[in-house]
Structure formats: structure tokens, C-alpha cells
Scaffold this active site. Sequence first.
Site, short mmCIF file in Angstrom:
data_model
loop_
_atom_site.label_atom_id
_atom_site.label_comp_id
_atom_site.label_asym_id
_atom_site.label_seq_id
_atom_site.Cartn_x
_atom_site.Cartn_y
_atom_site.Cartn_z
CD GLU A 135 -1.35 -0.54 3.64
OE1 GLU A 135 -2.35 -1.21 3.40
OE2 GLU A 135 -1.10 -0.06 4.75
CB CYS A 192 7.18 46.77 -2.42
SG CYS A 192 6.54 48.30 -3.12
CB CYS A 244 4.22 48.91 -5.91
SG CYS A 244 5.32 47.83 -6.84
CB CYS A 257 9.98 47.99 -4.59
SG CYS A 257 8.92 47.24 -5.84
CG ASP A 314 5.78 12.59 3.19
OD1 ASP A 314 6.12 12.22 4.33
OD2 ASP A 314 6.48 13.33 2.47
CE LYS A 323 11.06 6.62 4.10
NZ LYS A 323 11.96 7.69 4.41
CB CYS A 356 7.49 51.12 -7.48
SG CYS A 356 7.57 50.75 -5.72
CE1 TYR A 380 -1.00 4.84 8.22
CE2 TYR A 380 -0.63 3.01 9.71
CZ TYR A 380 -0.39 4.32 9.33
OH TYR A 380 0.47 5.08 10.06
CE LYS A 404 7.32 5.14 5.24
NZ LYS A 404 7.13 6.49 5.68
S1 IVH Z 1 2.06 0.78 8.86
C1 IVH Z 1 4.17 -0.55 13.00
N1 IVH Z 1 1.12 1.80 6.67
O1 IVH Z 1 5.10 5.62 7.86
C2 IVH Z 1 4.19 0.45 11.93
N2 IVH Z 1 2.54 3.16 7.99
O2 IVH Z 1 7.97 5.19 8.27
C3 IVH Z 1 2.86 0.50 11.26
N3 IVH Z 1 2.87 5.42 7.13
O3 IVH Z 1 5.04 5.73 11.33
C4 IVH Z 1 2.91 1.48 10.19
N4 IVH Z 1 1.58 5.18 5.37
O4 IVH Z 1 3.26 7.06 10.13
C5 IVH Z 1 1.90 2.01 7.74
N5 IVH Z 1 0.17 2.59 4.70
C6 IVH Z 1 0.93 2.79 5.78
C7 IVH Z 1 1.57 4.01 6.02
C8 IVH Z 1 2.38 4.16 7.14
C9 IVH Z 1 2.36 5.99 6.05
C10 IVH Z 1 3.79 6.06 8.08
C11 IVH Z 1 3.49 5.80 9.51
C12 IVH Z 1 4.75 5.23 10.09
C13 IVH Z 1 5.78 5.66 9.08
C14 IVH Z 1 6.97 4.72 9.11
#
Ligand code: IVH
Length: 663
Positions: free
Chosen positions: A110, A420, A425, A402, A114, A308, A405, A220, A112
Site C-alpha cells: 500500500e 514593498c 506599486c 522594490c 507522507d 522508500k 517601483c 491502515y 506510504k
Molecule cells: S504501517 C508498525 N502503513 O510511515 C508500523 N505506515 O515510516 C505501522 N505510514 O510511522 C505502520 N503510510 O506514520 C503504515 N500505509 C501505511 C503508512 C504508514 C504511512 C507512516 C506511519 C509510520 C511511518 C513509518
Amino acid sequence: MDIAERMDFLYERLKELNKAYYEDDAPLVSDAEYDTMLRELAELEAANPQLRRADSPTGRVGGRRDEKFSPVRHEVPLLSLANTFSGEELRSFAARCEKLAEQPLHYVLEPKIDGLTIALTYENGVLTNAATRGDGLIGENVLDNVLTIRGLPHRLQGFAGRLLVRGEVYMPKSAFAELNELREAAGETPFANPRNAAAGSLRQLDAAVTAERRLAVWVYDILLLEGRELPQTHSEALKLLGDWGLPVIREHFAGDIDAVVAQVESWQDKRHTLAYDIDGLVLKVDDEDIRSSLGNTAKAPRGAIAYKFPAEAEETTVLDIQTGVGRTGVLTPLAILEPVWVAGSRISKATLHNEDYVAEKDIRIGDRVLVHKAGDVIPEVIRALPEKRRGDEQPFVMPHICPECGSRAQRQEDEAAWRCLNRRCPARVREGIYHFVSRQAMDIDGLGPQLINQLLDKGLIADAADIFALTEDMLLPLERMGKKSAANLIAAIDQARTRSFAALLTGLGIPLVGSRAARTLALHYPTPELLAGAAREELLEIPEIGATIADSVLGWLADAENAALLQKLLANGVQPAAEEAPAGDALSGLTFVLTGTLPTLKRSEAKARLEAAGAKVASAVSKKTDYVVAGEAAGSKLTKAEELGISIISEEELLEMLAGSDA
Ligand code: IVH
């Protein structure tokens, strides 16, 4: 430097970086750079265990509590994830799991997201607790703020037991771009990425500020479930959470390790089609019993791992650093770059935000630099490459007058920006008018920057209100202006007279009032006269208006020149239509384009549902497009949308918008 010195250096540097990231919400380096250093330290520690420090960042879950929020002890500790960076490493992870489990396994892959971790507790089906991760054991109580997040149910549908879930609070790309634009216009430092923007927005003492930010959440993981049996697999858990009305990640994929690794590749491109920024993928053992029997290391579960993405940064040269003047007078240094392709689009300029940013990063004219797209949208210079300097690079000096102007610019003590202060301006006036006629504001078709410049140069307009006094005869002598285009423009201006009051408010460019706050204000004060009479206490009663916005609105209205402009607009025949509360046609006026194969909806279905909600569905992407809904194997329409900077959303987001529209 010997090994001990190198390790000392890494300990100190990582500590500093952790503080910047977790406590100040202002990272000093990219995630990829951080990961590289952390990795190097972990390898050195493995080879030299006698030199390992007890408080090593390799063994702790980052993050810290803030005194501002009351502490919450997590019933189930919130661990972190170990990182991998290649398909090869994912395979070794799977091999380890399968060896421990003594059988071949299935996995779920799934996105990840941010954002930042959130732990939610539902008691008797009702949301009673929301906490940040903190150090993994004790987090901060942010329930009031979490309650403002749209799309997160306060009560579960069809389950009245006890549930602890883990999820991620995040800011969609479009919201991130809008927030940063407002912050820059207000002279505030923009957030570096959606994660920091989400963290900064969630950890607000005033929940009204959080409500103004467009945060969202995905869940999740089930941490604890009482009142029914646990699902057997992670896929089933996600399905169950979704059935209860919780927002779950739709884009997940289950299969054996070969199938999953094959998917990883396709995500490199697919990530750009999502409405939110992801920094990688998470691979989880699907069978819940096996996943928990694998147990945990000090920091992370053994049955899940992160992958990553490689950093999508490219190298190029800073050809020049120019200074732009925005409609609020903020002077913004802009790097003019040798054009380069990054994450699917051509970048030739990148904002350098403000004086401090350029100084901290020591970015010079002539430097080779690394550029990326912050939050997958905003071109940004990550850092200079001083090792590539030849000696003729020029440091940038922020002009104290500026550039447009010539009047004296000023830097307020609590601001990062030089401004400015001359309200007349030419740059400020010009930029203000561009904004006024733009699509999210008064949307005057055919009145582009070139035409506005001509009108200003010829003295035909001096402010936004003058636009409504233009006649065909005044337009005809202009360059490239025939009888037909003059008539069309006048017709477009006439149409704009009755745009909504929210559109007018957006166009006026009141500091901190973006399209969303404008809409909220217009719903409560349907006419300019009513808004002009608003009292502070009244404004503060509106759930989405905090003190900062209220004061900004009142300050703007109290200013004589602003009041005069508003009067002049009305006198010139602007009659804003009252804002209507969102009804069944909440998507009316929006144009969508569908591309690629959507995961669940047929194209005809998506089209029908959009049209039922009042939206238009077009076949080609143009500047008029508001959203492109991108599915699997989306092609040239997606590229076009990226080039034009149009919001790209997934089916998931589309469904959310549709769900919101029948509310
Ligand atoms: S599972 C025991 N699933 O990524 C850890 N984490 O780098 C369970 N994160 O701290 C985490 N998407 O904040 C999981 N689909 C996803 C995620 C996810 C983002 C974050 C989460 C975690 C960090 C770890």
C-alpha cells in the site's frame, strides 16, 4: 576522520535533524539524505557495536511531545517501520518472514502516505480519543483538532464496540499548494512539504486554525478490537474499516512477493497521479496471525517494512536569481534555472521563498543545484552543490528597494519577507488584478496578463473596479483587438458582474482569505454590506474562522482605500450573487476530465455521477479543466494536466467529493 569520529558526527547531525523535523516541523535536509545518514550510522554500529550509544537514533522512534497538548499514554505502543530501497531488499525481507513462518506468504502493498501518525480510539463506536505518536509510548491529545477533519466519522457505521486504529493525517497536494501560496503572500515561511504542513496544522492550539487547513486522514491498521473477532488478513481488515465508514487506502494490492515486487515499479509513475504525496510503499504480511507472531524488533514490527522511493531530484544550473513582487508587496527571490525534467514536468524556475532561505542554503547565481518538486507540485531547489563551484558564482543580495517601483522595502521583525510598502506599486497593482480576474476568483475569460498590461500602460484601468467601466470603443485601439474579440471581452466582463460573493471576496485578495475561507464568509454574510457590518465576536463564532482570519478581514474592511475599492466595484455594476449552501449540485461549475481505467467505476458511471452533481465532464484537458481524475495507465491527458498545473485526483478522491456533494 576515524570511525569513532564519523559516528560522533552522525549522532550529532542526526540529533539536530530529528529536532528540526519532529519538533520544529521544518526539515533541514531531504528524507533521502536523512535516510542515507541513518543507514550509514546503522551499518557502522553493526560493525562496531562497542561504539554504539544507548540513545542512538537508529534505535528510537522519532518524535516528541509538545507541552502544549495533554499527554496520552498509548494502549498499544506505536512502532515505526524499517526502510528498504530496492526490490532486492524487499525480497530479503520476504525471505526472512517466510523462513520464520516456515511457509510461503502473501503480502499487501500500500502507499506510504507522507503525513503523520494518528492513533484513534472509538468507544462504543464513538470517536473519543485522538493522539499523535510522540515517542511511540506517549503522544499528544489532539482530539479537538482531529474532529475538524472532514471525511473522518465521529461515529462508526454498524459497529458499536471498541476500536483502536492507526492512521495517517495528511494534506492533499492541492491544499498544500494553496496553503503555501497564502503563506507566501502573507510573508510567512511556507511549509517545506505536505507532511510538515499537516503536522503544523494538526498541532494548533486553536482548532479553528486546523479547520481552515484542508487535512485528511487514512487509516491502515487495527491496533485493538473489542466486541468482535479480528479479521484474518490485512486485506479483510481494510475492507472492514471501510465498511464502518473509515477512510481506508483504496490503492492496495495483495499477492506473493513476485507479484508485489512487480507492482513496485509501476508505482514510480503512478504516485504522481495521486491527490496526495507518498514517499514510498509499505509491504505487510497479509495474514494477521502470522504478522503478529513474527513479533517486533526494538523499533519496528518484523512483519511489515517500508520501501522508500529514490529521491526524484535532478541537477541543473542557476542562471540567475530575480526578485518578483507579489500582490501583497512581498519580494520573492526566484531562481531562473537551466530547464530540466523532474518527475514528469519541465522546470525552468523555482521559488527561493525569501532572503533567509537563500542564505541558509547558500544558493548562488551560477551554482549547480539539486531541484525537486515539493509535495510533488512546487518546484524547489533542495540544495546547492558547492563542490561543483568554479569560483565565479555570485552570492544573491536581497534588494532593499522594490525592484519594480524603487520605493524602500521593509522587513518586519517577525516576518521572513521583505515587502514593498507602496500600495500603488505597479507590480502590486498588476499582480492584484491578475489575481482578481483569475479562475478561482472573478474568472473573466479572455482577460489575460498581456491584455491587463496593455490596459494599465494605456491608462484605461488603474484598479480592478475600472474593468467594469470598460467599453468596446475603449478596447478597439488595443493591439490584436478586433471588433469580435472586443465584444467577447465586454460580454465576459458583463458575465462576471454577477459572480458569487465568494468569488469577489477571493479576488479582493484579503490577506489569509483563500477561496475556501471566502466561501465560508460568504455563506454567513451573503452580501458586501452584511460583511462590512460583521462584529469580531460574530466572525469568531463561525467554526472555520479563527482569530487570525477574523482580524485580517476586519483590518481589510476598516481600511479606507479598500472600502473605496469595494464601493467603486458596486458602483460600476458588480452585483455579487449570494452564496448558496452546498446542495446536490455542489460540484456545479467544475469541469472534470476522466483518464485511464478507474479502479471500481466505469467511465460512463463516473460521468453520470459527476453530471448528477452538477459538474461538467469534458473530453480534453485545457486551462478550463478543474480536476483530472486519473486511473491506471493514464496517458497524455495526465501529462497535459501536469503541465498546466491542474489538480489530479484519484477515483478515491472523486468518490469523496461526490459523497460530500450529497451532504
Ligand atoms: S504501517 C508498525 N502503513 O510511515 C508500523 N505506515 O515510516 C505501522 N505510514 O510511522 C505502520 N503510510 O506514520 C503504515 N500505509 C501505511 C503508512 C504508514 C504511512 C507512516 C506511519 C509510520 C511511518 C513509518
